[in-house]
Design a protein around this motif. Structure first.
Motif, PDB file in Angstrom:
ATOM      1  N   LEU A  49      67.735  15.421  20.117  1.00  0.00           N
ATOM      2  CA  LEU A  49      67.475  14.455  18.922  1.00  0.00           C
ATOM      3  C   LEU A  49      68.491  13.372  18.957  1.00  0.00           C
ATOM      4  O   LEU A  49      68.529  12.153  18.365  1.00  0.00           O
ATOM      5  CB  LEU A  49      66.945  14.848  17.803  1.00  0.00           C
ATOM      6  CG  LEU A  49      65.601  15.559  18.008  1.00  0.00           C
ATOM      7  CD1 LEU A  49      65.194  16.459  16.829  1.00  0.00           C
ATOM      8  CD2 LEU A  49      64.516  14.877  18.478  1.00  0.00           C
ATOM      9  N   ALA A  50      69.678  13.741  18.577  1.00  0.00           N
ATOM     10  CA  ALA A  50      70.836  13.002  18.340  1.00  0.00           C
ATOM     11  C   ALA A  50      71.158  12.030  19.574  1.00  0.00           C
ATOM     12  O   ALA A  50      71.835  10.855  19.080  1.00  0.00           O
ATOM     13  CB  ALA A  50      72.102  13.901  18.045  1.00  0.00           C
ATOM     14  N   GLN A  51      70.665  12.238  20.717  1.00  0.00           N
ATOM     15  CA  GLN A  51      70.733  10.967  21.725  1.00  0.00           C
ATOM     16  C   GLN A  51      69.715  10.059  21.415  1.00  0.00           C
ATOM     17  O   GLN A  51      69.742   9.082  22.377  1.00  0.00           O
ATOM     18  CB  GLN A  51      70.555  11.802  23.059  1.00  0.00           C
ATOM     19  CG  GLN A  51      71.358  13.005  23.260  1.00  0.00           C
ATOM     20  CD  GLN A  51      72.894  12.950  23.040  1.00  0.00           C
ATOM     21  OE1 GLN A  51      73.501  11.894  23.525  1.00  0.00           O
ATOM     22  NE2 GLN A  51      73.317  13.839  22.063  1.00  0.00           N
ATOM     23  N   ALA A  52      68.761  10.048  20.497  1.00  0.00           N
ATOM     24  CA  ALA A  52      67.691   9.101  20.438  1.00  0.00           C
ATOM     25  C   ALA A  52      66.856   9.072  21.526  1.00  0.00           C
ATOM     26  O   ALA A  52      66.918   7.786  22.252  1.00  0.00           O
ATOM     27  CB  ALA A  52      68.377   7.648  19.868  1.00  0.00           C
ATOM     28  N   PRO A  53      66.151   9.992  21.920  1.00  0.00           N
ATOM     29  CA  PRO A  53      65.346   9.940  23.072  1.00  0.00           C
ATOM     30  C   PRO A  53      64.397   8.831  22.995  1.00  0.00           C
ATOM     31  O   PRO A  53      63.690   8.651  21.949  1.00  0.00           O
ATOM     32  CB  PRO A  53      64.984  11.363  23.226  1.00  0.00           C
ATOM     33  CG  PRO A  53      64.685  11.999  21.775  1.00  0.00           C
ATOM     34  CD  PRO A  53      66.055  11.143  21.181  1.00  0.00           C
ATOM     35  N   VAL A  54      63.873   8.560  24.126  1.00  0.00           N
ATOM     36  CA  VAL A  54      62.710   7.314  24.213  1.00  0.00           C
ATOM     37  C   VAL A  54      61.585   8.259  24.170  1.00  0.00           C
ATOM     38  O   VAL A  54      61.150   9.227  24.635  1.00  0.00           O
ATOM     39  CB  VAL A  54      62.817   6.513  25.552  1.00  0.00           C
ATOM     40  CG1 VAL A  54      61.528   5.694  25.678  1.00  0.00           C
ATOM     41  CG2 VAL A  54      64.189   5.756  25.480  1.00  0.00           C
ATOM     42  N   ILE A  55      60.547   7.586  23.454  1.00  0.00           N
ATOM     43  CA  ILE A  55      59.123   8.199  23.569  1.00  0.00           C
ATOM     44  C   ILE A  55      58.428   7.684  24.530  1.00  0.00           C
ATOM     45  O   ILE A  55      58.087   6.293  24.778  1.00  0.00           O
ATOM     46  CB  ILE A  55      58.431   8.014  22.247  1.00  0.00           C
ATOM     47  CG1 ILE A  55      59.394   8.860  21.142  1.00  0.00           C
ATOM     48  CG2 ILE A  55      57.238   8.348  22.191  1.00  0.00           C
ATOM     49  CD1 ILE A  55      58.870   8.629  19.636  1.00  0.00           C
TER      50      ILE A  55
END
Length: 355
Positions: free
Chosen positions: A288-294
């Motif tokens: 989550l800290a990698q700011a995953p794309v949705i």
């Protein structure tokens, strides 16, 4: 095309027809199945609402099921074999944020499930020894466990506040579980490292309660005045919503959960790096800290009178790689958007199902 696929098309067409009858709102419809929106589309909606409302629509008798670490209390409506929608509330709110959304979706042909999150209502931990953890990944894992317990492989997820964040996380980390997403205030995935960064003074001021919760006085104050605290947040977050006492008290009962204060305080302290999480969630939090794309089809919603801290739609448009639309809901709509503008929220669920 096989028989199952043909039947799915028939069912989808039926839901579209019923949905149009159930929710009549102006505006452009979600993009066609072969079209991906490359940038945010801002669609104005005038949401029907009265200045003062009586107590919310009642749910059928609540159900209980053991799922993961919890015995989850949830409302369910609609046929058991209908396409599932899971609606997720935030803080300090409860399942009644979706009381008026639910019958619209049932009429449109969906099975609707609305769980109390950990620390709310009749939901309880199965063990007294389980750490009362408010980490975002832990709360999201609860919903995946609920889906597993109910035998639901894939569902449309919709939510606001903590519920929107939970939906975002599931859509990002378990996309096979999420057919589509409706998220109030957009992309809310964050990390401890992000939460530790200072903001400009005006932005910090909006998070005043987070700093209050960081103190022993704040925990004691929330324990003693949880109803008064929640009422204040409702007013600040939705300054034009004229809810009545019956509406508030119906939801406030959920905060009597014996784990409520512990979960809320841990969540906000964890965000600032002031409380430890659990090692079993480290892998999820790292991702989550990698700011995953949705990548799943998504509609994000924002009220035009949201008084709670929230990101601008332009800041997160790039976090959605699938079919995407942003809608601004007008008419003095605040943070508790599903309860303040149930028709607009239900229409977003119906539209994202078409993707």
């Amino acid at each position: 095309m096989n028989r199952a696929a043909k039947q799915e098309d028939v069912d989808s067409n039926r839901r579209r027809f019923l949905g149009a009858a159930a929710v009549a709102l102006a505006g452009a419809q979600f993009g066609a199945a072969d079209q991906t929106l490359a940038q945010t589309t801002v669609a104005s909606r005038t949401a029907p609402r009265g200045p003062t409302r009586a107590a919310p629509t009642s749910f059928p008798p609540l159900k209980q099921i053991e799922a993961g670490l919890l015995n989850v209390s949830y409302a369910e409506a609609g046929p058991a074999d209908a396409p599932p929608v899971i609606l997720l509330h935030g803080w300090p709110y409860d399942i009644y944020s979706f009381a008026d959304v639910t019958p619209l979706l049932v009429h449109a042909g969906f099975r609707v499930i609305v769980p109390y999150l950990r620390g709310y209502g009749p939901t309880r931990f199965l063990s007294d020894n389980t750490f009362r953890n408010g980490q975002p990944s832990a709360v999201a894992r609860d919903t995946v466990s609920l889906m597993e317990a109910l035998g639901i492989d894939r569902a449309i997820l919709g939510g606001f506040d903590w519920g929107a964040r939970t939906g975002d996380i599931i859509a990002a980390l378990w996309p096979e579980r999420c057919k589509g997403l409706v998220s109030v205030s957009g992309y809310l995935i964050g990390s401890q490292a992000e939460g530790e960064q200072p903001l400009p003074p005006e932005a910090e001021y909006a998070w005043w309660y987070q700093f209050y919760f960081a103190t022993d006085r704040g925990r004691a104050g929330y324990e003693k005045y949880r109803r008064e605290f929640a009422r204040l947040i409702w007013k600040l977050a939705s300054p034009k919503w004229k809810f009545d006492d019956a509406t508030f008290e119906r939801s406030a009962a959920a905060f009597d959960n014996p784990d409520h204060v512990a979960i809320v305080i841990h969540d906000y302290r964890w965000r600032q790096g002031l409380a430890q999480g659990e090692a079993q969630y480290d892998g999820l939090e790292y991702r989550l800290a990698q700011a995953p794309v949705i990548s799943v089809p998504t509609i994000t919603l924002e009220g035009d009178a949201n008084g709670a801290p929230h990101p601008l739609p332009t800041s997160y448009v790039g976090k959605f790689s699938g079919k995407y639309e942003n809608r601004i809901i007008r008419g003095g709509i605040g943070h508790n958007l599903p309860q303040e503008a149930p028709a607009a929220f239900a229409k977003a669920i119906i539209d994202v199902d078409r993707a």
